[in-house]
Design a protein around this motif. Sequence first.
Motif, short mmCIF file in Angstrom:
data_model
loop_
_atom_site.label_atom_id
_atom_site.label_comp_id
_atom_site.label_asym_id
_atom_site.label_seq_id
_atom_site.Cartn_x
_atom_site.Cartn_y
_atom_site.Cartn_z
N GLN A 278 42.15 -0.73 38.92
CA GLN A 278 42.24 0.67 39.36
C GLN A 278 41.54 0.81 40.71
N ASP A 279 42.12 1.67 41.56
CA ASP A 279 41.58 1.84 42.90
C ASP A 279 41.03 3.24 43.10
N MET A 280 40.61 3.90 42.01
CA MET A 280 40.11 5.27 42.08
C MET A 280 38.59 5.33 41.94
N ASN A 281 37.94 4.17 41.93
CA ASN A 281 36.48 4.09 41.81
C ASN A 281 35.98 4.72 40.50
N HIS A 282 36.79 4.61 39.44
CA HIS A 282 36.41 5.17 38.14
C HIS A 282 35.36 4.30 37.47
N GLU A 283 34.41 4.98 36.80
CA GLU A 283 33.39 4.24 36.06
C GLU A 283 33.94 3.70 34.74
N TYR A 284 34.74 4.51 34.07
CA TYR A 284 35.17 4.18 32.71
C TYR A 284 36.56 3.57 32.71
N MET A 285 36.70 2.54 31.86
CA MET A 285 38.03 1.94 31.68
C MET A 285 38.27 1.65 30.21
N TYR A 286 39.54 1.61 29.83
CA TYR A 286 39.91 1.53 28.41
C TYR A 286 41.13 0.63 28.23
N TRP A 287 41.18 -0.02 27.07
CA TRP A 287 42.39 -0.70 26.65
C TRP A 287 42.85 -0.09 25.33
N TYR A 288 44.15 0.29 25.30
CA TYR A 288 44.77 0.85 24.11
C TYR A 288 45.95 -0.03 23.71
N ARG A 289 46.31 0.06 22.45
CA ARG A 289 47.60 -0.46 22.02
C ARG A 289 48.40 0.69 21.42
N GLN A 290 49.72 0.63 21.63
CA GLN A 290 50.61 1.67 21.13
C GLN A 290 51.65 1.04 20.24
N ASP A 291 51.69 1.48 19.00
CA ASP A 291 52.66 1.02 18.03
C ASP A 291 53.44 2.22 17.53
N PRO A 292 54.71 2.01 17.15
CA PRO A 292 55.55 3.15 16.73
C PRO A 292 54.90 3.96 15.62
N GLY A 293 54.87 5.27 15.80
CA GLY A 293 54.35 6.17 14.78
C GLY A 293 52.84 6.20 14.66
N MET A 294 52.13 5.46 15.54
CA MET A 294 50.67 5.40 15.39
C MET A 294 49.93 5.86 16.63
N GLY A 295 50.63 6.36 17.59
CA GLY A 295 49.94 6.86 18.77
C GLY A 295 49.24 5.75 19.53
N LEU A 296 48.18 6.11 20.23
CA LEU A 296 47.41 5.18 21.03
C LEU A 296 46.10 4.91 20.31
N ARG A 297 45.78 3.63 20.13
CA ARG A 297 44.53 3.28 19.47
C ARG A 297 43.67 2.48 20.42
N LEU A 298 42.40 2.86 20.49
CA LEU A 298 41.48 2.25 21.43
C LEU A 298 41.02 0.88 20.94
N ILE A 299 41.18 -0.13 21.81
CA ILE A 299 40.79 -1.49 21.45
C ILE A 299 39.34 -1.75 21.88
N HIS A 300 39.12 -1.67 23.19
CA HIS A 300 37.79 -1.81 23.78
C HIS A 300 37.70 -0.87 24.97
N TYR A 301 36.48 -0.60 25.39
CA TYR A 301 36.29 0.23 26.56
C TYR A 301 35.06 -0.24 27.33
#
Lengths: 116, 112
Positions: free
Chosen positions: A25-48
């Motif tokens: 990311q080139d927005m100088n953001h402090e926080y970053m996240y990894w999600y996985r998306q599976d059908p019918g389950m929305g976005l689930r946070l893996i690590h941050y």
Amino acid sequence: NAGVTQTPKFRVLKTGQSMTLLCAQDMNHEYMYWYRQDPGMGLRLIHYSVGEGTTAKGEVPDGYNVSRLKKQNFLLGLESAAPSQTSVYFCASSYFPTGAESDEQYFGPGTRLTVT
Amino acid sequence: GQQVMQIPQYQHVQEGEDFTTYCNSSTTLSNIQWYKQRPGGHPVFLIQLVKSGEVKKQKRLTFQFGEAKKNSSLHITATQTTDVGTYFCAGPTKGYGNKLVFGAGTILRVKS
């Protein structure tokens, strides 16, 4: 500004293989996240990560590892891929929020991973 | 743990009809966010609601935050084909890190 970018866009792995997904990311953001998306389950946070050199577990961390050696990059690793890790993976980033408000998260375009 | 539930899971409407998706949290939220994901795309932030009973509008979209700050809704008036996609609500989780818990989303399809 490119915003949040992810590589690769697509990948097919055999069971037991390893790979690393890169998020930048080139927005100088402090926080970053990894999600996985599976059908019918929305976005689930893996690590941050709340800053360079820090990582923490999310809701579904098993089978994944992460590193944030530079503020702009967040890497997601699969050491021994399993068919259950077939999913679409999204990286996101955000500023540091203040007060009662959260800050919006900016998402990358995603990586579609298939494990056979 | 904290849960955010969304209904319906799927809705197919005729172009010009209205559409509503509902979001319910198992805990009181300090705020709620809404995101839209076009087919094949990534989630994009739409809006954040913070105050109890708050109502915000974006053109044909109306967002509401419940008085108890445990539920929210998104209403689209006179849907268009450009509204197609999945709409997610998300609430903050406890602890540091600006983490969000997402609802499963409502898939909207529009017949022209």
